[in-house]
Design a protein around this motif. Structure first.
Motif, PDB file in Angstrom:
ATOM      1  N   GLY A 296       7.210 -10.796   7.779  1.00  0.00           N
ATOM      2  CA  GLY A 296       8.133 -10.464   8.855  1.00  0.00           C
ATOM      3  C   GLY A 296       7.574 -10.930  10.185  1.00  0.00           C
ATOM      4  N   SER A 297       8.449 -11.329  11.102  1.00  0.00           N
ATOM      5  CA  SER A 297       7.970 -11.793  12.408  1.00  0.00           C
ATOM      6  C   SER A 297       8.935 -11.382  13.518  1.00  0.00           C
ATOM      7  CB  SER A 297       7.792 -13.309  12.416  1.00  0.00           C
ATOM      8  OG  SER A 297       9.029 -13.974  12.511  1.00  0.00           O
ATOM      9  N   VAL A 298       8.357 -11.189  14.700  1.00  0.00           N
ATOM     10  CA  VAL A 298       9.114 -10.997  15.941  1.00  0.00           C
ATOM     11  C   VAL A 298       8.552 -12.004  16.929  1.00  0.00           C
ATOM     12  CG1 VAL A 298       9.758  -9.437  17.795  1.00  0.00           C
ATOM     13  CG2 VAL A 298       9.418  -8.545  15.479  1.00  0.00           C
ATOM     14  N   SER A 299       9.417 -12.854  17.483  1.00  0.00           N
ATOM     15  CA  SER A 299       8.942 -13.937  18.359  1.00  0.00           C
ATOM     16  C   SER A 299       9.908 -14.137  19.523  1.00  0.00           C
ATOM     17  CB  SER A 299       8.776 -15.229  17.562  1.00  0.00           C
ATOM     18  OG  SER A 299      10.006 -15.632  16.984  1.00  0.00           O
ATOM     19  N   MET A 300       9.497 -15.028  20.434  1.00  0.00           N
ATOM     20  CA  MET A 300      10.266 -15.242  21.660  1.00  0.00           C
ATOM     21  C   MET A 300      11.668 -15.783  21.403  1.00  0.00           C
ATOM     22  SD  MET A 300       8.629 -14.439  24.488  1.00  0.00           S
ATOM     23  CE  MET A 300       9.220 -15.545  25.769  1.00  0.00           C
ATOM     24  N   GLY A 301      11.794 -16.663  20.397  1.00  0.00           N
ATOM     25  CA  GLY A 301      13.109 -17.196  20.057  1.00  0.00           C
ATOM     26  C   GLY A 301      13.466 -18.504  20.717  1.00  0.00           C
ATOM     27  N   GLU A 302      12.557 -19.079  21.535  1.00  0.00           N
ATOM     28  CA  GLU A 302      12.882 -20.299  22.264  1.00  0.00           C
ATOM     29  C   GLU A 302      11.950 -21.453  21.953  1.00  0.00           C
ATOM     30  OE1 GLU A 302      12.523 -18.132  25.728  1.00  0.00           O
ATOM     31  OE2 GLU A 302      14.640 -17.648  25.909  1.00  0.00           O
TER      32      GLU A 302
ATOM     33  N   ARG B 261       8.345 -23.592  15.190  1.00  0.00           N
ATOM     34  CA  ARG B 261       7.272 -22.733  15.678  1.00  0.00           C
ATOM     35  C   ARG B 261       7.793 -21.819  16.791  1.00  0.00           C
ATOM     36  NH1 ARG B 261       4.367 -27.564  14.292  1.00  0.00           N
ATOM     37  NH2 ARG B 261       2.318 -27.108  13.395  1.00  0.00           N
ATOM     38  N   ASP B 262       7.075 -20.689  16.982  1.00  0.00           N
ATOM     39  CA  ASP B 262       7.423 -19.764  18.047  1.00  0.00           C
ATOM     40  C   ASP B 262       6.204 -18.887  18.330  1.00  0.00           C
ATOM     41  OD1 ASP B 262       9.097 -18.695  19.955  1.00  0.00           O
ATOM     42  OD2 ASP B 262      10.684 -18.145  18.545  1.00  0.00           O
ATOM     43  N   ALA B 263       6.200 -18.242  19.478  1.00  0.00           N
ATOM     44  CA  ALA B 263       5.102 -17.358  19.865  1.00  0.00           C
ATOM     45  C   ALA B 263       5.505 -15.908  19.652  1.00  0.00           C
ATOM     46  CB  ALA B 263       4.725 -17.591  21.328  1.00  0.00           C
ATOM     47  N   GLY B 264       4.595 -15.126  19.049  1.00  0.00           N
ATOM     48  CA  GLY B 264       4.891 -13.721  18.798  1.00  0.00           C
ATOM     49  C   GLY B 264       3.945 -13.123  17.779  1.00  0.00           C
ATOM     50  N   LEU B 265       4.487 -12.222  16.947  1.00  0.00           N
ATOM     51  CA  LEU B 265       3.710 -11.511  15.934  1.00  0.00           C
ATOM     52  C   LEU B 265       4.302 -11.769  14.556  1.00  0.00           C
ATOM     53  CD1 LEU B 265       3.505  -8.011  17.689  1.00  0.00           C
ATOM     54  CD2 LEU B 265       1.820  -9.854  17.828  1.00  0.00           C
ATOM     55  N   GLN B 266       3.425 -11.874  13.552  1.00  0.00           N
ATOM     56  CA  GLN B 266       3.853 -11.981  12.166  1.00  0.00           C
ATOM     57  C   GLN B 266       3.005 -11.046  11.304  1.00  0.00           C
ATOM     58  OE1 GLN B 266       4.144 -15.905  10.462  1.00  0.00           O
ATOM     59  NE2 GLN B 266       4.816 -16.846  12.384  1.00  0.00           N
ATOM     60  N   LEU B 267       3.630 -10.447  10.305  1.00  0.00           N
ATOM     61  CA  LEU B 267       2.930  -9.593   9.351  1.00  0.00           C
ATOM     62  C   LEU B 267       3.113 -10.187   7.957  1.00  0.00           C
ATOM     63  CD1 LEU B 267       1.281  -6.948   9.470  1.00  0.00           C
ATOM     64  CD2 LEU B 267       3.378  -5.733   8.798  1.00  0.00           C
TER      65      LEU B 267
ATOM     66  N   VAL C   1      -1.167 -13.230  15.388  1.00  0.00           N
ATOM     67  CA  VAL C   1      -0.845 -13.076  16.802  1.00  0.00           C
ATOM     68  C   VAL C   1      -0.972 -14.438  17.471  1.00  0.00           C
ATOM     69  CG1 VAL C   1      -1.394 -11.910  18.961  1.00  0.00           C
ATOM     70  CG2 VAL C   1      -1.754 -10.721  16.784  1.00  0.00           C
ATOM     71  N   GLY C   2       0.087 -14.901  18.117  1.00  0.00           N
ATOM     72  CA  GLY C   2       0.036 -16.181  18.803  1.00  0.00           C
ATOM     73  C   GLY C   2       1.196 -17.064  18.422  1.00  0.00           C
ATOM     74  N   GLN C   3       0.962 -18.357  18.491  1.00  0.00           N
ATOM     75  CA  GLN C   3       2.012 -19.342  18.204  1.00  0.00           C
ATOM     76  C   GLN C   3       1.690 -20.106  16.936  1.00  0.00           C
ATOM     77  OE1 GLN C   3       3.799 -21.929  21.367  1.00  0.00           O
ATOM     78  NE2 GLN C   3       2.826 -23.584  20.217  1.00  0.00           N
TER      79      GLN C   3
END
Length: 396
Positions: free
Chosen positions: A191-197, A170-176, A136-138
């Motif tokens: 797998g990850s879901v992040s801001m994309g920017e 790098r990006d901020a979000g969640l990774q498993l 959780v984080g960046q």
């Protein structure tokens, strides 16, 4: 220097002085050169490892227009890193700060934008089950191998042209992260879901999110010292070790030219990126290969002028990077690298091939080393160009 930056440096300086002055009253565990200062609370409720490093780089290249030799000295990277566990060894954390202009994202004084910052990593890692962790984080996205390899542990002075054009950074979000074994074979799924920017964006999400999936297989078991993400074979693997991986990244309505990196453009595009990579090591010999392909299904060009010249475009196309080296018993290494970059033709960007020869001297592993390389750059429509680099790395 901004007031915020001064405040951060003051707090960091205060922390370092306090940590050193209290060392006599603490237990310092396993502290030695290259491993940082390590502390564990008396009740084992948390741990802290503090480390720092920097790179001093000389870079020179011939100017094919003026026939002059253009060169400079610079601090390529300067980092502070804090890591350990909090509350339980199952909850780890990492904070990494970049202090040089190159780290912050801009090497031109007094020119900044809302993507420039000193925070590289700020992430918590929770081991939910054995082999299964939630980030959780960046931090770095699970993209191409060369990008995930630390800049401290690279085989060459810097990463390749493939990485600079197509990495998802790098990006901020969640990774498993999941790892398991089948016999001696190691399998990893991420797998990850992040801001994309990109890192530490302070504005609202202006496009969609970024989705990344990566699969890795190590058919001959794990590498010594996580060597599948370390440049050069410093561990001198006594049996052949191989890592194979593939990544797919989808950036929904990207707003920056390279997805998580580059200029903010006036329109948005979906970006789809595929990476395939491999690492092999055996008795001082190491080899790594990567392929990258990035597409914008709706077309990468955002804006052209009245003459048809491209003014704004997303960076798409494909690239290949191949490199190998041999580490002698004296800890001298000779390495070679070939990189080809082929942008999508409509973008107007210039295709390029690079041939690099590198020589490294490892004094204390990757913590104290000197690296040098010379690169032949061949660009369409331009004269061939040579670049020379010499760099020292010092990590405490």
């Amino acid at each position: 220097m901004t007031n915020n930056f001064r405040s951060i440096l003051f707090l960091l300086s205060t922390f370092i002085v306090t940590a050193i002055s209290s060392a006599n009253a603490q237990t310092i565990n396993n502290s030695k050169f290259g491993k940082g200062l390590q502390f564990v609370a008396a009740d084992s409720s948390f741990s802290l490892k503090f480390s720092t490093r920097f790179q001093v780089l000389y870079q020179g290249s011939e100017n094919t227009v003026t026939n002059n030799w253009d060169d400079r000295f610079l601090i390529r990277r300067a980092r502070l890193k804090f890591e350990g566990f909090a509350y339980s060894p199952k909850l780890e954390y990492k904070i990494e700060l970049g202090l040089s202009n190159s780290d912050i994202g801009n090497d031109t004084p007094d020119q900044t934008n809302n993507a420039d910052n000193i925070i590289l990593d700020a992430v918590a890692k929770w081991e939910m089950l054995p082999g299964l962790s939630l980030y959780v984080g960046q931090t770095k996205l699970p993209g191409n191998r060369e990008r995930v390899v630390s800049s401290q542990k690279m085989q060459f002075v810097d990463r390749s042209l493939l990485n600079s054009r197509f990495n998802i950074d790098r990006d901020a979000g969640l990774q498993l992260h999941h790892e398991h074994t089948v016999g001696n074979v190691v399998l990893r799924e991420i797998g990850s879901v992040s801001m994309g920017e990109g890192r530490d964006i302070t504005i609202n999400n202006t496009g969609g999110y970024d989705y990344t999936g990566r699969f890795e297989i190590l058919p001959f078991g794990t590498f010594a010292g996580d060597g599948d993400y370390v440049g050069s074979d410093l561990a001198r693997e006594q049996t052949p070790k191989l890592a194979l991986a593939a990544t797919y990244d989808y950036n929904d309505d990207a707003t920056r030219a390279q997805g998580q990196l580059g200029d903010f453009l006036s329109q948005q595009r979906d970006l789809r990126t595929v990476f395939v990579d491999a690492m092999f090591k055996y008795k001082g010999f190491s080899a790594m290969g990567e392929y990258a392909n990035k597409k914008a299904p709706d077309g990468p060009v955002v804006l052209t002028d009245d003459t048809g010249d491209v003014e704004e475009t997303f960076v798409t196309g494909e690239a290949l990077n191949l490199q190998a080296g041999y580490l002698f018993p004296t800890n001298w290494e000779v390495a070679g690298r070939y990189t080809s970059y082929d942008p999508t033709k409509v973008t107007g960007l210039t295709p390029e091939k690079q041939y690099t020869l590198g020589i490294n001297k490892f004094i204390v592993g990757h913590s104290l080393k000197v690296q040098g390389d010379v690169t032949l750059q061949k660009r369409d429509g331009r004269d061939d160009n040579y670049q020379f680099r010499l760099q020292m790395e010092l990590a405490l």
